[in-house]
Design a protein around this motif. Sequence first.
Motif, mmCIF file in Angstrom:
data_model
loop_
_atom_site.group_PDB
_atom_site.id
_atom_site.type_symbol
_atom_site.label_atom_id
_atom_site.label_comp_id
_atom_site.label_asym_id
_atom_site.label_seq_id
_atom_site.Cartn_x
_atom_site.Cartn_y
_atom_site.Cartn_z
ATOM 1 N N GLY A 41 -9.414 -7.691 6.195
ATOM 2 C CA GLY A 41 -9.642 -6.281 5.884
ATOM 3 C C GLY A 41 -9.652 -6.027 4.392
ATOM 4 N N ALA A 42 -8.722 -6.665 3.686
ATOM 5 C CA ALA A 42 -8.668 -6.512 2.224
ATOM 6 C C ALA A 42 -9.963 -7.009 1.598
ATOM 7 N N ARG A 43 -10.448 -8.136 2.076
ATOM 8 C CA ARG A 43 -11.720 -8.658 1.557
ATOM 9 C C ARG A 43 -12.858 -7.680 1.861
ATOM 10 N N GLY A 44 -12.838 -7.112 3.045
ATOM 11 C CA GLY A 44 -13.894 -6.185 3.449
ATOM 12 C C GLY A 44 -13.994 -4.956 2.581
ATOM 13 N N ILE A 45 -12.867 -4.521 2.012
ATOM 14 C CA ILE A 45 -12.899 -3.346 1.128
ATOM 15 C C ILE A 45 -12.800 -3.727 -0.344
ATOM 16 N N GLY A 46 -12.699 -5.022 -0.616
ATOM 17 C CA GLY A 46 -12.706 -5.487 -1.997
ATOM 18 C C GLY A 46 -11.447 -5.171 -2.783
ATOM 19 N N ILE A 47 -10.322 -5.096 -2.101
ATOM 20 C CA ILE A 47 -9.039 -4.846 -2.769
ATOM 21 C C ILE A 47 -8.079 -5.947 -2.342
ATOM 22 N N GLY A 48 -7.368 -6.558 -3.302
ATOM 23 C CA GLY A 48 -6.443 -7.634 -2.986
ATOM 24 C C GLY A 48 -5.229 -7.154 -2.209
ATOM 25 N N LEU A 49 -4.639 -8.065 -1.438
ATOM 26 C CA LEU A 49 -3.447 -7.721 -0.656
ATOM 27 C C LEU A 49 -2.292 -7.264 -1.536
ATOM 28 N N GLY A 50 -2.132 -7.878 -2.706
ATOM 29 C CA GLY A 50 -1.070 -7.455 -3.613
ATOM 30 C C GLY A 50 -1.237 -6.014 -4.056
ATOM 31 N N GLU A 51 -2.463 -5.635 -4.359
ATOM 32 C CA GLU A 51 -2.742 -4.248 -4.767
ATOM 33 C C GLU A 51 -2.531 -3.293 -3.604
ATOM 34 N N ILE A 52 -2.918 -3.703 -2.414
ATOM 35 C CA ILE A 52 -2.710 -2.858 -1.234
ATOM 36 C C ILE A 52 -1.213 -2.649 -0.997
ATOM 37 N N ALA A 53 -0.414 -3.703 -1.153
ATOM 38 C CA ALA A 53 1.041 -3.572 -0.993
ATOM 39 C C ALA A 53 1.612 -2.615 -2.033
ATOM 40 N N ARG A 54 1.137 -2.731 -3.271
ATOM 41 C CA ARG A 54 1.608 -1.843 -4.330
ATOM 42 C C ARG A 54 1.240 -0.393 -4.009
ATOM 43 N N MET A 55 0.022 -0.159 -3.560
ATOM 44 C CA MET A 55 -0.420 1.190 -3.194
ATOM 45 C C MET A 55 0.454 1.761 -2.086
ATOM 46 N N ASN A 56 0.822 0.928 -1.113
ATOM 47 C CA ASN A 56 1.650 1.389 -0.005
ATOM 48 C C ASN A 56 3.044 1.782 -0.478
ATOM 49 N N VAL A 57 3.620 0.972 -1.370
ATOM 50 C CA VAL A 57 4.946 1.300 -1.911
ATOM 51 C C VAL A 57 4.890 2.633 -2.644
ATOM 52 N N GLU A 58 3.857 2.852 -3.440
ATOM 53 C CA GLU A 58 3.720 4.112 -4.178
ATOM 54 C C GLU A 58 3.573 5.296 -3.223
ATOM 55 N N LYS A 59 2.793 5.132 -2.171
ATOM 56 C CA LYS A 59 2.618 6.191 -1.174
ATOM 57 C C LYS A 59 3.958 6.548 -0.544
ATOM 58 N N LEU A 60 4.732 5.521 -0.168
ATOM 59 C CA LEU A 60 6.012 5.768 0.493
ATOM 60 C C LEU A 60 7.045 6.363 -0.456
ATOM 61 N N LYS A 61 6.995 5.968 -1.733
ATOM 62 C CA LYS A 61 7.910 6.569 -2.718
ATOM 63 C C LYS A 61 7.653 8.058 -2.847
ATOM 64 N N ARG A 103 6.268 9.972 -0.514
ATOM 65 C CA ARG A 103 6.578 10.614 0.762
ATOM 66 C C ARG A 103 8.080 10.736 0.975
ATOM 67 N N TYR A 104 8.827 9.708 0.574
ATOM 68 C CA TYR A 104 10.276 9.665 0.789
ATOM 69 C C TYR A 104 10.966 9.303 -0.523
ATOM 70 N N PRO A 105 10.985 10.210 -1.495
ATOM 71 C CA PRO A 105 11.533 9.869 -2.811
ATOM 72 C C PRO A 105 13.016 9.500 -2.791
ATOM 73 N N GLU A 106 13.748 9.978 -1.814
ATOM 74 C CA GLU A 106 15.176 9.660 -1.701
ATOM 75 C C GLU A 106 15.433 8.659 -0.583
ATOM 76 N N GLY A 107 14.401 8.029 -0.085
ATOM 77 C CA GLY A 107 14.508 7.144 1.073
ATOM 78 C C GLY A 107 14.100 7.893 2.329
ATOM 79 N N PHE A 108 13.937 7.181 3.414
ATOM 80 C CA PHE A 108 13.473 7.795 4.659
ATOM 81 C C PHE A 108 14.436 8.858 5.139
ATOM 82 N N SER A 109 13.875 9.939 5.663
ATOM 83 C CA SER A 109 14.672 10.941 6.369
ATOM 84 C C SER A 109 13.822 11.485 7.506
ATOM 85 N N ALA A 110 14.462 11.737 8.634
ATOM 86 C CA ALA A 110 13.750 12.279 9.788
ATOM 87 C C ALA A 110 13.170 13.647 9.443
ATOM 88 N N GLU A 111 13.898 14.443 8.685
ATOM 89 C CA GLU A 111 13.423 15.770 8.301
ATOM 90 C C GLU A 111 12.103 15.692 7.539
#
Length: 108
Positions: free
Chosen positions: A70-90, A92-100
Amino acid sequence: AGLALRTASAESLVDSAATLNAAALGLNGEAGEIADHVKKVMFHGHPLDDTTRDKIAKEIGDILWYCAMGARGIGIGLGEIARMNVEKLKKRYPEGFSAERSLNRPDG
């Protein structure tokens, strides 16, 4: 990703669309295989033993392979995708996960 993709079929590497299609279909198939193992543990009395863990681990390995596709199909490396995901989650949950925060996400 490079070593994993050596085992891709020629048809799945024709172009980015074919690669992305192969990844999407493969990910769904492998996720279904994991779900089947979990179903058997939860509802059919199968043990969650070393054999089952090994089977699930192999399916997770297959998922990682399709993630590389999938990463190859969109031309983005797995490392960059992992970094993007961490940034998205930070964000979304700046203080860590919360159900609220999960229940009241502005992005749905």
